[in-house]
Design an enzyme around this catalytic site. Structure first.
Site, short mmCIF file in Angstrom:
data_model
loop_
_atom_site.label_atom_id
_atom_site.label_comp_id
_atom_site.label_asym_id
_atom_site.label_seq_id
_atom_site.Cartn_x
_atom_site.Cartn_y
_atom_site.Cartn_z
N CYS A 110 44.28 46.41 45.25
CA CYS A 110 43.00 46.41 44.55
C CYS A 110 42.30 45.05 44.66
O CYS A 110 42.80 44.06 44.13
CB CYS A 110 43.26 46.79 43.09
SG CYS A 110 41.86 46.55 41.99
N CYS A 144 41.15 43.51 41.30
CA CYS A 144 42.33 43.02 40.57
C CYS A 144 42.67 41.61 41.01
O CYS A 144 42.98 40.74 40.18
CB CYS A 144 43.54 43.93 40.80
SG CYS A 144 43.32 45.61 40.21
#
Length: 183
Positions: A108, A111
């Site tokens: 991600c 993230c």
């Protein structure tokens, strides 16, 4: 993704003045070290190019790395401890301090953007707030239990109860405002 292109002009044998090359002409076509693309960093080339031929340079670094591209995203999650299904109850729900938990995954991009922010918050609120990270790929049952549908998601727990949730890569000020409400 960036690419480094190499070009080298090689004169034809018929255009050379003689079979021997003068030192001045040889120096203009001498071996050159050109940058080589290797993942996220440009490094010097590990070969010598001279008149179109390639002569490899034995190198332990070349043999060790072998031209692999290594994702360093997982290295960003080392500042804050990881929580798994096994230690969720003891670290998060039974904590005497408020707990900030980031739900993330190594693939991600957003993230990875907030990892440094979570690390900073853990240092800033040391002694007042516990900070943990849950890899949703490794601990899907915890993510399912709290209805995590998108990552990154940051949840603040107090006395074992979910108090607030922030979804997405948000600025540090947004997280700080949310944390201050529960300290």
């Amino acid at each position: 993704m960036a690419t480094v292109l190499e070009s080298l002009i090689v004169p034809r044998a018929s255009t050379l003045p003689s079979l021997t090359i003068s030192p001045i002409a040889a120096s203009s076509f001498s071996a050159r070290r050109l940058p080589r693309f290797g993942g996220l960093r440009a490094r010097p080339s590990f070969s010598i190019r001279s008149f179109g031929s390639v002569s490899p340079i034995p190198s332990s670094r070349l043999a060790r790395r072998g031209g692999l591209v290594v994702c360093e995203a997982q290295d960003t999650a080392v500042e804050v401890a990881a929580v798994t299904d096994a230690n969720w109850q003891s670290l998060v729900l039974d904590s005497e301090f408020p707990v900030l938990v980031e739900f993330w995954a190594p693939w991600c991009g957003p993230c990875r953007m907030i990892h440094p922010i979570i690390d900073e918050l853990a240092k800033q609120y040391a002694g007042k707030l516990k900070c943990y990270k849950v890899n949703t790929d490794e601990s899907p049952s915890v993510a399912t239990r709290y209805g995590i549908r998108s990552i990154p998601t940051v949840i603040i727990f107090r006395n074992g109860e979910k108090k607030d949730a922030i979804i997405g890569a948000v600025p540090k000020s947004t997280l700080t405002t949310s944390i201050e409400k529960f300290l």
